[in-house]
Write a protein that holds these residues in place. Structure first.
Motif, short mmCIF file in Angstrom:
data_model
loop_
_atom_site.label_atom_id
_atom_site.label_comp_id
_atom_site.label_asym_id
_atom_site.label_seq_id
_atom_site.Cartn_x
_atom_site.Cartn_y
_atom_site.Cartn_z
N PRO A 52 -20.96 17.65 -0.13
CA PRO A 52 -19.71 16.85 0.56
C PRO A 52 -20.28 15.43 0.62
N THR A 53 -19.34 14.65 0.75
CA THR A 53 -19.53 13.00 0.90
C THR A 53 -20.10 12.86 2.15
N ASP A 113 -19.09 10.81 4.18
CA ASP A 113 -17.89 10.54 5.14
C ASP A 113 -17.53 12.07 5.68
N TRP A 114 -17.43 12.86 5.08
CA TRP A 114 -17.34 14.27 5.13
C TRP A 114 -18.28 14.86 6.16
N LEU A 115 -19.43 14.57 5.82
CA LEU A 115 -20.57 14.91 6.76
C LEU A 115 -20.25 14.40 8.44
N TRP A 116 -20.11 13.23 8.28
CA TRP A 116 -19.93 12.58 9.52
C TRP A 116 -18.95 13.06 10.30
N GLN A 117 -17.85 13.55 9.72
CA GLN A 117 -16.53 13.89 10.54
C GLN A 117 -16.87 15.36 10.72
N HIS A 118 -17.51 16.12 10.06
CA HIS A 118 -17.66 17.48 10.32
C HIS A 118 -19.16 17.99 10.75
N THR A 121 -25.55 23.75 4.81
CA THR A 121 -24.61 22.78 4.26
C THR A 121 -25.38 21.81 3.21
#
Ligand SMILES: [Zn+2]
Length: 345
Positions: free
Chosen positions: A8-9, A11-16, A24
């Motif tokens: 995942p990017t 940004d994705w990791l930061w949100q989730h 992950t």
């Protein structure tokens, strides 16, 4: 690692926030395993690196039945390779607690910095009486009340309970050394302050930093003085050792020991420095008003009720600021009846 999806990017990791106990993949071949913790900081990030010689694990988590179960679920039935290794970044129990479990139950070799290993051994073997005496003498000197001293006297060896075992064998990891994990070359950067010789791993090729607790995206790592390092200047060393990260690329991906992966290492270091600059000024101003002990200053900086554990960190953090201000020649120390107070020079 778990399936064929691309990593995942950021940004994705930061949100989730990953589910506790789930893997992950954050970059190709490196997975984050979020482990729940039974303390206010409610999780730790453990990293698993696929390597041809065997699985490499960065940090192990706290010694609880729940975490041991997560490790069994994660590792049982999996091919760990001929040389599985656990690199423990520092001696704190949330990182070191289950290193011995991985060694004993799954045959992991242990990699650590020497100072971290020595402190883990010392703390786990210290007798309750010895800890009580050192702790009480230390906090009495810093102005702690008799009631609180009694509570500390009865705490016993909390480190031993939070650690599964201390493996006798370990491989020493040193500053500047290179290690190859999963086809990537990592340079060891040891940094002092949070602990005396915390290990961070930087891969220039992959533009990646495993930052342990030295650089966290939102939490300020504690740089406390405790009874075991009573003469140290951890905050001074913490600020100084940021220089070791100066040459990192500005878009380097940081994989921290807590919270989420992020980019922007230099911005974060600047924030941490300015946070401590502000605190140093606050402490200096309070001491300029009148001479203060660390225990008088702690409630000024850390508002609200603090339990015993939080009190240790709060007072330890204040002492670190006092010591640095004294070293910079801005504060001087007086002793009355064995109690230290600090005032402006
Ligand atoms: Zn730590």
């Amino acid at each position: 690692m778990t399936d064929s999806r691309p990593a995942p990017t950021v940004d994705w990791l930061w949100q989730h926030s990953p589910e506790p106990g789930s893997l992950t993949e954050v970059v190709d071949g490196i997975s984050l395993l979020r482990m729940p913790l039974p303390i206010r900081l409610n999780h730790i990030n453990v990293y698993l690196i696929e390597d041809d010689d065997g699985l490499v694990v960065i940090d192990a988590g706290y010694n609880t039945p729940e975490l041991r179960e997560i490790w069994r679920n994660t590792l049982s039935g999996r091919d760990l390779g001929r040389d599985p290794r656990v690199l423990c970044t520092h001696y704190h129990p949330d990182h070191f607690g289950l290193v011995g479990f991985l060694a004993d139950e799954f045959g992991f070799r242990v990699l650590m910095a020497q100072t971290e290993r020595i402190i883990a051994g010392f703390l786990s073997q210290a007798h309750d009486d010895q800890i009580a005496e050192n702790t009480v003498n230390f906090y009495r000197r810093h102005g702690m009340s008799a009631d609180n001293l009694d509570a500390h006297r009865n705490r016993g060896n909390s480190f031993r309970k939070s650690v599964y075992s201390v493996p006798a064998d370990y491989v020493r990891v040193r500053d500047g050394q290179t290690l190859t994990f999963g086809g990537r070359t990592f340079t060891v950067i040891t940094a002092s302050g949070h602990t005396p010789e915390q290990v961070c791993l930087h891969s220039a090729d992959a533009n990646l930093l495993l930052s342990a607790d030295q650089i966290l995206p939102r939490i300020t790592p504690n740089t406390s003085v405790f009874s075991y390092n009573a003469g140290a200047n951890p905050l001074g060393e913490f600020l100084e050792d940021f220089d070791k990260f100066a040459t990192l690329e500005s878009d380097c991906l940081v994989l921290p020991g807590h919270d989420r992966p992020f980019r922007g290492v230099h911005g974060r270091i600047a924030e941490l420095k300015s946070h401590h600059d502000d605190r140093l000024e606050e402490v200096f101003d309070w001491c300029r008003e009148s001479p203060r002990t660390a225990c008088e200053l702690a409630p000024l900086m850390f508002k609200g009720d603090l339990d015993l554990h939080q009190q240790m960190f709060a007072v330890g953090e204040i002492i670190a600021h006092l010591v640095l201000l004294e070293q910079r020649g801005r504060l001087k120390r007086q002793t009355h009846d064995g109690v230290w107070s600090f005032s402006a020079t």
